[in-house]
Design a protein around this motif. Structure first.
Motif, PDB file in Angstrom:
ATOM      1  N   ASP A  70      21.711 108.636 111.113  1.00  0.00           N
ATOM      2  CA  ASP A  70      21.697 108.902 109.987  1.00  0.00           C
ATOM      3  C   ASP A  70      23.237 109.887 109.520  1.00  0.00           C
ATOM      4  OD1 ASP A  70      18.896 108.854 110.237  1.00  0.00           O
ATOM      5  OD2 ASP A  70      18.420 110.684 111.605  1.00  0.00           O
ATOM      6  N   ALA A 123      24.982 106.455 107.763  1.00  0.00           N
ATOM      7  CA  ALA A 123      23.997 106.495 106.269  1.00  0.00           C
ATOM      8  C   ALA A 123      24.734 108.059 105.369  1.00  0.00           C
ATOM      9  CB  ALA A 123      23.139 106.669 106.937  1.00  0.00           C
ATOM     10  N   GLY A 124      24.570 109.499 106.547  1.00  0.00           N
ATOM     11  CA  GLY A 124      25.087 110.399 105.644  1.00  0.00           C
ATOM     12  C   GLY A 124      26.610 110.527 104.975  1.00  0.00           C
ATOM     13  N   GLN A 156      28.261 107.044 104.752  1.00  0.00           N
ATOM     14  CA  GLN A 156      28.235 106.505 103.245  1.00  0.00           C
ATOM     15  C   GLN A 156      28.219 107.346 102.305  1.00  0.00           C
ATOM     16  OE1 GLN A 156      29.916 103.569 103.585  1.00  0.00           O
ATOM     17  NE2 GLN A 156      30.130 103.690 105.765  1.00  0.00           N
ATOM     18  N   ASN A 157      27.290 107.933 102.426  1.00  0.00           N
ATOM     19  CA  ASN A 157      26.383 108.861 101.104  1.00  0.00           C
ATOM     20  C   ASN A 157      28.100 109.738 100.710  1.00  0.00           C
ATOM     21  OD1 ASN A 157      24.616 107.547 101.076  1.00  0.00           O
ATOM     22  ND2 ASN A 157      23.824 108.080 102.736  1.00  0.00           N
ATOM     23  N   GLU A 158      28.557 110.062 101.470  1.00  0.00           N
ATOM     24  CA  GLU A 158      29.762 111.534 101.717  1.00  0.00           C
ATOM     25  C   GLU A 158      30.847 110.715 101.191  1.00  0.00           C
ATOM     26  OE1 GLU A 158      29.040 115.105 101.144  1.00  0.00           O
ATOM     27  OE2 GLU A 158      26.743 114.591 101.368  1.00  0.00           O
TER      28      GLU A 158
END
Length: 963
Positions: A913, A916-917, A919-921
């Protein structure tokens, strides 16, 4: 008729005279026989009293018996030449019985008719010098002139009295005849009156004719003597001419006069044969006179010439070869004729002189060297500041500077004495060696018979033109002994320790050194001396001043060895043919001197290398402000020593020719020099590190020594555009690191290349060792400088990352770089500023190394956290990227590797998680990172990339990246 009333012609006519000074009285003769008879009768009657046959009987009592030869001669009379007032006294001193023997005395008194000039000169003036005879001749001429005038006046003034007296006598005679028949007894038969007249006439005649008769006889004798002397005046002048030639040093004229004297003597002897041959009966008296004068002249000439020969012999044995006076003196002796060979005598005397000269000059020199050596021991040791000033001197020298100061005054004076000693011994022009070479050159010319020499009188000196085999053998042997003596002195000079006895300083020999050692300064310390600085053995060198630096050593010992090498080459060239071992002995001498010299210089070299740290004056050169002047000083110093050692070992400036007197250096000697070269570099580098860690303690910075040097501790108030505040250790270390980089990149390779070219060797292993040593020293100093900085950054990183406030609150996202990052970067900004100001070439190396350590500390800290939430992951990524982008110019492969490992560690400690977070930020994070970079641009502007300003900067960057 009074003479005052008539002239001379009237007197002659009146008295019927033909000559105013007649020698005999007679009347003029008429042509008629009767008149002739009457005239003769009248003359006889009239002048009978004046006839010579009647003088002895008639005038004997009137004139006096002592004035006429017919009776008794004068008892004595003065010398007509004016030398004495008693001729008889001189003859009595010679043992002649002239007082008792009238006949013998008559030959010496000029008033005698039997006076003999030859006998007179022979006996009375046997020992009278020729100049005195010449003066007597002048005196005699003047005396005769005076006598002639007096006689003339006497006759003229008394002639009338004479005629009157003669007339009275004739009148008395007539009366006697007229009264002859008178028988008057009381009138004494008519002669009483006559007796009175005769007594009166006796008195008048004695008064008038006494001086006349005496003067005439004396004048005849004087004229005879004068004629004899004038006839042979040229012969009598020869001795005085020879004396004048000697006085004026006109030796050619002297030889001519001597030849004339010999010729006169031979010619005179030929005129008078030996009485034993039975031919002496027909010899003329004038020839006897000439022979007596010639004998006297020859005796005096012989005496003068013999005395001159003695003086010439003395001058010959004392004269030198430089002014060629010996040839003139030898020619004079050969021309005059000598029994001993003057050539051999002079050569032997020159050998004896040179033998004593070599010993005297050398022993005197040793004493003077020992005197100044002890003065060096008494002198105060040089201060560190003075040592550094002298070691820096090669960097100040210019090629045209002939007055170089190498050391303290006492040591400089010692070197001058040593050099003057070698010049006095080995200079081929002015030294003892020059005298030896000139001596043998002249000796060889006499041995070969190359000189044009006079043969003398009757070829008497031709036998001396060639030296005997015995003399030649002696000269050859003596020449080899002199060479051996010079060699022995030089070996002693280099091998023997200092002498103990300096009392020879009081001997009368002239000093060879400056007048610095006066008797008042002779309160010497004991002869035992402490070791020299850096001396590794117990050797004490008599030729090397205690505590001397290697700069003065290579300069002066190079000059000394050059003199010695040239001297050996000259000796080998001239004397090697006399004995085969001469060449080997000279080679051995050079080898011994070279090894001792190299050993002494090498010891001083090592000591100076340890003192090279004193050369650091903490000032910058004008062409490179990133270093101090120390590398340049060290380069100049080492180059001077290497060049000086090369000159001492190889003696390249010596003209070796075919003699090959210069031996090649031994392998052991070269190995020792190579090892010493490497050791000196180690010592110098070690001193630089010591300077960086703690500056050399010196005296006050006001330069009290008067040397114009710089103190190694410059206060801030004294800083100039080129000086540095050396009280700051960081500054010292940075500059030393910069200096080491310059040494490793430029100076050490240059010195290695110079050494290889100078000694024809390859320093492959030594070069690698030197590079490794430089690297180790650089790393040691670099680590010492950066360790406090690394520790500071590490503390900042640890405190920041392990702080409770490092991670954002739960549910919050990272919005800024944490303060520890700014603190660490600002710390590096301070370092960057300091390095840029002090040693710009080290900026890349230092900041890159700190970046590596910064990245490493972050990696270690993250490894300790092990797990990361999304917020922690985002904060860590933001911190690391901010550092990487801010210091991107200083990235190195190692720092990049640490950064990659940081991301690996973050990825390992995050769950799916969180990853993934992240990569999103990423987009938002990039925007935030860019905003933070812009807002901090002013603070970290120094880290922005700049174009390299020089090749040297590029080289340093490459080295920093490599590190």
């Amino acid at each position: 008729m009074p003479a005052s009333r008539t002239d001379g012609a009237s007197i002659l006519k009146h008295y019927r005279l033909q000559d105013p000074f007649p020698t005999a009285w007679s009347d003029p003769v008429d042509d008629a026989q009767q008149q002739q008879a009457n005239t003769r009768r009248k003359s006889t009657v009239r002048y009978s009293v004046l006839q010579e046959e009647n003088v002895s009987s008639t005038l004997k009592g009137l004139i006096g018996a002592e004035l006429y030869d017919g009776a008794t001669l004068p008892r004595d009379e003065p010398d007509p030449l004016g030398s004495t007032d008693s001729v008889v006294r001189v003859l009595k001193q010679r043992g002649l019985p002239v007082e008792d023997n009238v006949r013998l005395r008559s030959r010496y008194l000029v008033s005698s008719k039997h006076f003999s000039p030859a006998v007179f000169l022979r006996d009375v003036h046997a020992n009278t010098p020729t100049p005195t005879l010449q003066q007597g001749l002048n005196y005699l001429s003047q005396s005769i002139a005076q006598k002639s005038g007096s006689l003339k006046d006497l006759v003229e003034n008394n002639f009338d009295r004479f005629v009157t007296a003669k007339a009275t006598i004739e009148g008395v005679y007539r009366e006697m005849k007229e009264n002859v028949l008178g028988n008057d007894k009381e009138a004494e038969y008519g002669v009483g009156k006559i007796r009175g007249y005769l007594n009166e006439v006796d008195m008048k005649a004695h008064e008038v004719f006494g001086p006349i008769m005496s003067g005439r006889g004396r004048e005849e004798g004087l004229r005879l003597l004068l004629g004899t002397l004038e006839k042979h005046e040229a012969m009598l002048n020869i001795p005085s001419n020879i004396l004048e030639c000697i006085k004026r040093k006109e030796y050619d004229a002297l030889q001519e006069e001597y030849q004339k004297a010999r010729q006169h003597w031979d010619d005179s002897r030929a005129l008078v044969p030996d009485p034993k041959a039975g031919l002496a009966g027909g010899v003329k008296e004038e020839h006897i006179h000439q022979l007596i004068i010639a004998e006297k002249m020859w005796n005096e000439v012989t005496f003068v010439v013999e005395e001159f020969k003695k003086d010439t012999w003395k001058r010959l044995v004392e004269c030198k070869t430089e002014d060629n006076t010996h040839m003139e003196l030898i020619q004079i002796l050969l021309e005059l004729g000598v029994d001993e060979n003057p050539i051999a005598a002079w050569l032997i005397s020159r050998h004896d002189y040179l033998k004593g000269r070599i010993t005297a000059v050398f022993e005197r020199s040793r004493v003077e060297i020992e005197v100044v050596r002890r003065q060096v021991l008494r002198a105060s040791p040089p201060s560190p500041q003075a040592i550094g000033h002298h070691l820096r001197s090669p960097a100040r020298w210019i090629p045209s500077d002939s007055k170089k100061s190498f050391d303290i005054p006492a040591i400089n004076a010692f070197w001058e004495v040593v050099h003057n000693t070698m010049v006095a011994m080995l200079d081929s022009s002015t030294g003892v060696l020059g005298e030896l070479l000139n001596f043998w050159k002249v000796a060889q010319s006499f041995i070969d018979g190359d000189n044009l020499l006079p043969v003398g009188i009757d070829d008497q000196s031709r036998k001396h033109h060639r030296l005997s085999d015995q003399d030649v053998l002696f000269l050859r042997t003596s020449a080899v002994e002199l060479v051996a003596q010079v060699r022995s002195c030089m070996v002693t000079f280099f091998q023997e320790p200092p002498i103990d006895d300096v009392s020879a300083l009081y001997s009368p020999l002239p000093p060879l050194t400056p007048a610095s050692a006066t008797p008042k300064e002779l309160d010497f310390p004991p002869p035992s001396a402490p070791k020299m600085r850096g001396q590794e053995d117990d050797d004490v060198y008599a030729f090397f001043p205690p505590g001397a630096n290697s700069l003065g050593a290579v300069h002066y010992m190079g000059k000394v060895m050059l003199l010695l090498g040239k001297a050996a080459a000259s000796l080998a060239e001239v004397f090697a043919g006399l004995r085969g071992s001469v060449l080997e002995e000279l080679r051995s001498m050079l080898s011994t001197a070279r090894e001792r010299t190299v050993k002494a210089v090498a010891a001083a070299w090592l000591t100076d290398s340890a003192n090279c740290k004193l050369m650091e004056d903490w000032t910058r050169p004008t062409d490179n402000r990133g270093v101090t002047k120390m590398p340049g000083y060290f380069l100049a110093f080492e180059k001077e020593i290497i060049g000086g050692m090369q000159s001492i070992i190889y003696l390249d400036n010596v003209r070796n020719g075919e003699t090959s007197v210069i031996p090649p250096p031994s392998a052991k000697l070269l190995i020792n020099v190579r090892g010493q070269f490497v050791r000196t570099l180690y010592k110098a580098l070690q001193g630089m590190v010591e300077n960086a860690q703690s500056p050399a303690k010196t005296e006050d910075s006001s330069d009290t020594s008067g040397l114009g040097g710089h103190s190694s501790a410059i206060t801030a108030a004294n800083l100039t555009a080129h000086s540095i505040d050396s009280r700051d250790k960081k500054t010292r270390m940075l500059l030393t690191l910069s200096n080491l980089q310059l040494l490793r990149s430029e100076i050490a390779p240059e010195l290695i290349s110079q050494f290889e070219n100078a000694f024809s060797v390859k320093l492959t292993e030594e070069s690698k060792t030197i590079r490794d040593t430089l690297g180790q020293i650089d790393k040691q100093l670099f680590d010492e400088y950066t360790t406090p900085l690394v520790n500071t950054i590490a503390d900042i990183v640890r405190n920041g990352l392990f702080s409770p406030t490092w991670a954002p609150p739960p549910g919050k996202m990272a919005v800024d770089v944490r303060p520890y990052i700014y603190d660490a970067l600002l710390c590096m900004v301070d370092v960057h500023a300091q390095v840029t100001i002090t040693a710009p070439s080290l900026v890349q190396q230092v900041i890159s190394f700190l970046l590596e350590q910064f990245s490493k500390e972050i990696l270690e800290a993250f490894r300790k956290k092990r797990t990361f939430t999304l917020g922690e992951l985002l904060q860590a990524t933001l911190d690391v990227e901010f550092v990487n982008q801010t210091l991107s110019q200083f990235n190195t492969p190692k720092s990049s590797e640490y950064q990659q490992l940081v991301y690996v560690e973050l990825d390992r400690g995050s769950d799916g998680d969180a990853r993934a977070g992240l990569q999103n930020e990423l987009g938002e994070m990039k925007r935030l990172l860019s905003s933070l970079r812009r807002s901090s641009r002013a603070e970290f502007l120094c880290f922005r990339a700049k174009k390299p300003s020089s090749k040297r900067t590029n080289a340093h960057i490459t080295e920093g990246e490599a590190r």
